[in-house]
Structure formats: structure tokens, C-alpha cells
Design an enzyme around this catalytic site. Structure first.
Site, PDB file in Angstrom:
ATOM      1  N   ASP A 119     -17.326  -9.602  73.722  1.00  0.00           N
ATOM      2  CA  ASP A 119     -16.532 -10.677  73.426  1.00  0.00           C
ATOM      3  C   ASP A 119     -17.078 -11.885  72.799  1.00  0.00           C
ATOM      4  OD1 ASP A 119     -14.768 -12.569  73.731  1.00  0.00           O
ATOM      5  OD2 ASP A 119     -14.323 -12.541  75.851  1.00  0.00           O
ATOM      6  N   PHE A 156     -15.403 -15.688  81.080  1.00  0.00           N
ATOM      7  CA  PHE A 156     -14.261 -16.081  80.825  1.00  0.00           C
ATOM      8  C   PHE A 156     -13.762 -15.417  79.696  1.00  0.00           C
ATOM      9  CE2 PHE A 156     -11.098 -18.535  78.500  1.00  0.00           C
ATOM     10  CZ  PHE A 156     -10.160 -18.763  79.538  1.00  0.00           C
ATOM     11  N   LYS A 194      -9.567 -16.663  67.701  1.00  0.00           N
ATOM     12  CA  LYS A 194      -9.919 -17.974  67.569  1.00  0.00           C
ATOM     13  C   LYS A 194     -10.198 -18.344  66.057  1.00  0.00           C
ATOM     14  CE  LYS A 194     -10.785 -19.503  72.520  1.00  0.00           C
ATOM     15  NZ  LYS A 194      -9.681 -20.307  72.456  1.00  0.00           N
TER      16      LYS A 194
END
Length: 273
Positions: free
Chosen positions: A237, A152, A266
Site C-alpha cells: 500500500d 491504515f 492520492k
């Protein structure tokens, strides 16, 4: 977890009303819990009916430093009184310090700030492809990036195109070519997938969307060695796993690995921006 009136499974009157109103006017791309938060501090959230919850989700890593960290709120308030936004047509007075501090934290020379995690991933894809064409000498238009099953990396059309989650990709094609998927944690499969057009490997050191999935011990270190040997860029990531969420600055640090590119988001905005 609750500590005052209300239950974690039931929905109190005001929460129910606001939740239903939101559902009536919001596109249903998420299925949120019936919790309507009004106030939060540290690890605790309080809903509109006064029920307190222990937040174990951390905003999918957007809140690694907790809700409303007083030190972060203080500097955010100070900045809002001075300057909110400039375009990249200008350089604001905090930009140099930010890029230097972030670059030093990552051990990298250059930083490219974006707005969202998905944009950061898209930018990493562009960097790997451009490096492949201009440095490695890959034939234009033929660059290939290896990704992992169960990944994801975001919800843009390019990114969902190399997802194997039907909820993420069904109904959104056609998708961009240029990606090869291998089983997550399978170093031999990565090696077999590398060819003369491979410019990068893009993976999460710990997968976080379909359940927390750790690779086999040694996989991340082996991937670093393989990509270096094969002249392929390694992009980590770390949007969900990085910036302290696993007890180290980056999840890659658990195997003493420094990738060619860190993809961050984030927690970098501290749950404020």
C-alpha cells in the site's frame, strides 16, 4: 508557519465564521484545524483572512507535486475542454497511454484504475483472494490475508474491520473475516501466521496514520523473500508513501523491493482529481 497577519494557533474573523458554519453542517468524521484555505500554490496556502501557511501535510500525499502545479493544471484544463468522463463501457482516447505509462512506471503488465485509495485497497484484496482460489488452490471461502498492527488502508467497512484503531472501527461492525493481524515490522510473526489458506500480505512500507512508523531495516526485503518462498502475494500500500514522497518513486525502492501488487492513489490524481 505564517508570514502575514494572523497566527497559526488563533482563528481570524472570517476563518472562524466559515469554520463554524462548516462544522454545523458537516458530519464530524474529522477534526480539522481551524484553517479555511482560499488559495494555494506550491507548498504555500493562504486562508480567507490573508494568512499564509507552509503546507507540510501535502494532503496526506495527495499533493506530492504541490498545490496547483502549472504543468498539471494546463493539461487538466485542456482535457476538461475536450472530455470529462466516460464510463468503462467505453475506452477514451487517453486511457491506453495512461495505463501503459503507469504500468511501465510500476514495472507491471496490467493496471486497474479505481476512483479512490480505499477502492484500490479493496480491489487488491479481491485480486489476492481470487488468485488464491483460482491459482493457488485455496478452498473457496477460506482465503486469509495477513495485515499489520497500526495499519491504515482506508475507511470502508472491510478495511476498518482489520484496523486496531478504535476510532476507525468502533461502532461499525460486524466485520468481514479473513484477516490475520501481526505486529508491524515483525518478520517472524508474519512467517508464523502463514498457513495453507494465506493468499497475501497487505502492508504499508511506511505507516503514516498514527505517526510516521518505519519498519526495521531489512524487513521489507525480508517480507518480499518470505512471500515469494511461501507462494503468497505481497501487496504494498503505497498510497501515502509512494510516488516520490520519500525521495524514491516508491518507498519499496529503498530496499530494492518490487511487490506483486502496488496500491496507489492520492498523488496519482495530483491534487486535482
Amino acid at each position: 508557519m505564517t508570514t502575514t497577519a494572523g497566527t497559526a494557533t488563533g482563528t481570524a474573523p472570517r476563518s472562524a465564521e466559515l469554520f463554524q458554519r462548516a462544522e454545523a453542517r458537516t458530519a464530524h468524521n474529522y477534526k480539522p484545524l481551524p484553517v479555511v484555505v482560499e488559495h494555494a500554490e506550491g507548498a504555500w496556502m493562504t486562508d480567507v483572512d490573508g494568512t499564509r501557511y507552509l503546507d507540510l501535510l501535502a494532503g496526506y500525499s495527495a499533493l506530492n507535486f504541490g498545490h496547483g502545479h502549472p504543468g498539471l493544471l494546463r493539461v487538466a484544463h485542456e482535457q476538461l475542454d475536450k472530455l470529462t468522463l466516460t464510463s468503462r463501457a467505453f475506452v477514451h482516447d487517453r486511457f491506453a497511454d495512461f495505463c501503459a505509462a503507469l504500468g511501465d512506471l510500476c514495472g507491471k503488465e496490467l493496471v486497474l484504475p479505481m476512483n479512490t485509495g480505499a477502492e484500490a485497497v479493496e480491489t487488491a484484496i479481491k485480486v489476492m483472494r481470487k488468485w488464491g482460489y483460482e491459482v493457488k488452490g485455496v478452498t473457496p471461502g477460506q482465503a486469509n490475508i495477513i495485515v499489520a498492527s497500526g495499519n491504515f488502508h482506508g475507511r470502508t467497512t472491510t478495511i476498518v474491520g482489520f484496523s486496531d484503531d478504535p476510532d476507525a472501527r468502533d461502532g461499525f461492525g460486524p466485520f468481514a473475516p479473513g484477516f490475520t493481524m501481526v505486529p508491524y515490522g515483525d518478520l517472524a510473526a508474519v512467517e508464523a501466521a502463514i498457513d495453507e489458506n494465506t493468499v497475501g500480505v497487505l502492508m504499508e512500507p511506511i505507516q503514516g496514520e498514527g505517526g510516521v512508523v518505519l519498519p526495521p531495516d531489512g524487513f521489507w526485503k525480508g517480507l518480499r523473500e518470505l512471500t515469494a518462498r511461501e507462494n503468497v502475494l505481497m501487496a504494498a500500500d503505497e498510497i501515502q508513501a509512494g510516488l516520490g514522497r520519500t525521495g524514491r518513486t516508491f518507498a519499496s525502492d529503498h530496499e530494492e523491493v518490487v511487490p506483486d501488487l502496488y496500491v496507489l492513489g492520492k498523488a496519482l490524481g495530483a491534487g486535482i482529481v
